[in-house]
Design an enzyme around this catalytic site. Structure first.
Site, short mmCIF file in Angstrom:
data_model
loop_
_atom_site.label_atom_id
_atom_site.label_comp_id
_atom_site.label_asym_id
_atom_site.label_seq_id
_atom_site.Cartn_x
_atom_site.Cartn_y
_atom_site.Cartn_z
N CYS A 1 7.47 5.18 9.22
CA CYS A 1 8.63 5.92 9.74
C CYS A 1 8.67 7.07 8.95
O CYS A 1 7.36 7.38 8.29
CB CYS A 1 9.74 5.39 9.60
N GLY A 2 9.54 8.06 8.71
CA GLY A 2 9.50 9.23 7.97
C GLY A 2 9.01 9.02 6.12
O GLY A 2 7.79 9.58 5.88
N VAL B 1 10.72 3.81 4.03
CA VAL B 1 11.43 2.96 3.15
C VAL B 1 12.43 2.04 4.30
O VAL B 1 12.54 0.85 4.38
CB VAL B 1 12.46 3.81 2.37
N GLY B 2 12.90 2.89 5.32
CA GLY B 2 13.71 2.24 6.19
C GLY B 2 13.05 1.24 7.17
O GLY B 2 13.59 0.15 7.38
N HIS C 1 -2.40 -11.40 -2.69
CA HIS C 1 -1.22 -12.17 -3.56
C HIS C 1 -0.09 -12.47 -2.96
O HIS C 1 0.43 -13.63 -2.99
CB HIS C 1 -1.33 -11.45 -4.64
#
Length: 171
Positions: A65-66, A69-70, A98
C-alpha cells in the site's frame, strides 16, 4: 515458490515491479490485484492475500500500500498471518527466519525499485528457523491469537465510527 502479490492503488506501480522480479527469478506469481490506479481499499487486498496463504494456494505473499502501515495492520488481523512491514533487508529475511513471517508488506510511496528487489529477494530466500527458542516464541504468538481472537476493544475511542462505517459498507 508460489507467491501471491497484491496492492492497493498506491502500491500498484510497485506491484508490477515485484511481479516481474519474482517471475524473473523463477517463482510463480498469483496476482491478486488491484489492476489499475483506481482508488480501492487496502483491507480488501490484505484479505485476499490472507485467504491465499491460509487456504495454502501460496506459500508466501507480498502486500503493498502507500506506506505499508495500513496493509500490515489489516493483514495481521487474520489468523495464521504473520505480516511484517520491512524497508531493510535484515528485517525481510530475519522476519521469516525468526518470526515465521509469511507476508512481506511494502510501502509503495516509501521505497524505490532497487530496494524492492533486495527486500523481495531476502524475503523469498529466507527459511524459517526450527530452533527451539524461535518455535517457543511462535507458539506463544499462536496462543495469544487463539486466546484473543479478533475483538474490537470496547474502550476504543472510535468504536462507534467503525461500527457506523461497517453498517454503511454492508448496505
Amino acid at each position: 515458490m508460489h507467491i501471491a502479490v497484491a496492492s492497493d492503488h498506491a502500491g500498484f506501480w510497485l506491484k508490477g515491479t515485484v511481479v516481474q522480479y519474482l517471475s524473473g527469478t523463477g517463482h510463480t506469481v498469483e496476482d491478486l490485484g488491484t489492476y489499475d490506479t483506481t482508488p480501492v481499499d487496502y483491507p480488501d487486498f490484505a484479505e485476499a492475500v490472507a485467504n491465499a496463504i491460509v487456504n495454502e494456494r501460496v506459500q508466501r505473499a507480498v502486500l503493498i500500500c502507500g506506506s505499508g502501515v495500513g496493509a500490515s495492520v489489516a493483514a495481521n488481523k487474520f489468523a495464521g498471518i504473520r505480516a511484517g512491514l520491512c524497508h531493510d533487508t535484515y528485517s525481510a529475511h530475519q522476519g521469516v527466519e525468526h518470526d515465521h513471517m509469511n507476508v512481506l508488506v511494502l510501502g509503495g510511496r516509501v521505497i524505490g525499485e532497487e530496494m524492492v528487489h533486495e527486500l523481495v529477494g531476502a524475503f523469498v530466500g529466507a527459511q524459517t528457523s526450527q530452533e527451539e527458542r524461535h518455535l517457543r516464541r511462535i507458539a506463544k504468538i499462536d496462543e495469544i491469537e487463539a486466546r484473543c481472537g479478533l475483538k474490537l476493544l470496547s474502550e476504543s475511542p472510535n468504536r462507534n465510527q467503525i461500527q457506523q462505517a461497517k453498517e454503511r459498507y454492508a448496505k
